[in-house]
Design a protein around this motif. Structure first.
Motif, PDB file in Angstrom:
ATOM      1  N   GLU A  85      80.382  46.327  36.668  1.00 37.01           N
ATOM      2  CA  GLU A  85      79.858  46.371  35.305  1.00 37.01           C
ATOM      3  C   GLU A  85      78.433  45.822  35.285  1.00 37.01           C
ATOM      4  O   GLU A  85      78.132  44.835  35.953  1.00 37.01           O
ATOM      5  N   LEU A  86      77.563  46.465  34.498  1.00 39.29           N
ATOM      6  CA  LEU A  86      76.174  46.041  34.363  1.00 39.29           C
ATOM      7  C   LEU A  86      75.882  45.681  32.912  1.00 39.29           C
ATOM      8  O   LEU A  86      76.244  46.424  31.992  1.00 39.29           O
ATOM      9  N   LEU A  87      75.217  44.544  32.734  1.00 46.48           N
ATOM     10  CA  LEU A  87      74.835  44.045  31.423  1.00 46.48           C
ATOM     11  C   LEU A  87      73.355  43.682  31.433  1.00 46.48           C
ATOM     12  O   LEU A  87      72.763  43.521  32.506  1.00 46.48           O
ATOM     13  N   PRO A  88      72.732  43.534  30.256  1.00 47.59           N
ATOM     14  CA  PRO A  88      71.318  43.148  30.222  1.00 47.59           C
ATOM     15  C   PRO A  88      71.068  41.894  31.068  1.00 47.59           C
ATOM     16  O   PRO A  88      71.830  40.930  31.005  1.00 47.59           O
ATOM     17  N   GLY A  89      70.022  41.962  31.876  1.00 46.36           N
ATOM     18  CA  GLY A  89      69.672  40.858  32.766  1.00 46.36           C
ATOM     19  C   GLY A  89      70.176  41.051  34.179  1.00 46.36           C
ATOM     20  O   GLY A  89      69.717  40.365  35.102  1.00 46.36           O
ATOM     21  N   ASP A  90      71.104  41.978  34.398  1.00 44.96           N
ATOM     22  CA  ASP A  90      71.594  42.238  35.752  1.00 44.96           C
ATOM     23  C   ASP A  90      70.547  42.999  36.554  1.00 44.96           C
ATOM     24  O   ASP A  90      69.781  43.800  36.007  1.00 44.96           O
ATOM     25  N   ILE A  91      70.549  42.758  37.849  1.00 46.91           N
ATOM     26  CA  ILE A  91      69.634  43.416  38.778  1.00 46.91           C
ATOM     27  C   ILE A  91      70.468  44.032  39.888  1.00 46.91           C
ATOM     28  O   ILE A  91      71.388  43.400  40.411  1.00 46.91           O
ATOM     29  N   VAL A  92      70.147  45.261  40.245  1.00 45.89           N
ATOM     30  CA  VAL A  92      70.834  45.952  41.327  1.00 45.89           C
ATOM     31  C   VAL A  92      69.790  46.370  42.349  1.00 45.89           C
ATOM     32  O   VAL A  92      68.820  47.052  42.000  1.00 45.89           O
TER      33      VAL A  92
END
Length: 138
Positions: A85-92
Motif C-alpha cells: 500500500e502507498l500513501l502520501p509521503g511514501d517513496i518507492v
C-alpha cells in the motif's frame, strides 16, 4: 471522473497540475493523467490515477524510477511479492525489476515519477495486472 472531482479526492496531494490524459494509456487499465514537470537532464512527471487505475507490469531497462507519493492511496507490487500500500509521503525506489503501480480500487492516487537515467534506458511494457488479483486489494 472529472479533474475537479479528482482534485477533491486527492485533497492536499494535488500539488501539481493533473495534466492531460496519459499518452501511454494503452499500458494502463483505467484512466491516468500525465503532467511532465521537466525533461531537462532527468525526466520528472506528475502522474495521476483515477480510482482503480493501474499500469501494466513493466520494467525500466538500464535505468530505474523513484516514486514520491503525494496524494490518495495506491499500490506498488514487485513481481513475486505482495502488493504494498502507498500513501502520501511514501517513496518507492525501483530498479529493473518487473513491477506495477497505481491507484487503490476505491481511491484516486498521484505520485511524482523521477526517471533514473541510464545508457539506452527504456521502459519494457508487459502484460496487464490480473484483474481478479487486483480486485482483492482493499
Amino acid at each position: 471522473m472529472d479533474k475537479e472531482q479528482i482534485k477533491k479526492d486527492l485533497g492536499n496531494g494535488a500539488i501539481f497540475d493533473i495534466g492531460e490524459k496519459n499518452p501511454f494509456g494503452e499500458f494502463f487499465d483505467g484512466q491516468s493523467y500525465l503532467k511532465m514537470l521537466t525533461t531537462k537532464g532527468v525526466s520528472i512527471a506528475n502522474v495521476t490515477f483515477e480510482r482503480g487505475c493501474r499500469n501494466h507490469w513493466h520494467r525500466h531497462i538500464s535505468g530505474g524510477q523513484i516514486l514520491l507519493c503525494t496524494g490518495g492511496r495506491g499500490y506498488y507490487q514487485k513481481w513475486g511479492e505482495p502488493a504494498r500500500e502507498l500513501l502520501p509521503g511514501d517513496i518507492v525506489e525501483i530498479g529493473e525489476e518487473k513491477h506495477w503501480h497505481g491507484a487503490a480500487p476505491d481511491s484516486c492516487f498521484c505520485h511524482i515519477a523521477i526517471e533514473i537515467p541510464g545508457e539506452n534506458a527504456k521502459t519494457q511494457w508487459l502484460e496487464p495486472v490480473d484483474a481478479e488479483q487486483y480486485s482483492k486489494l482493499k
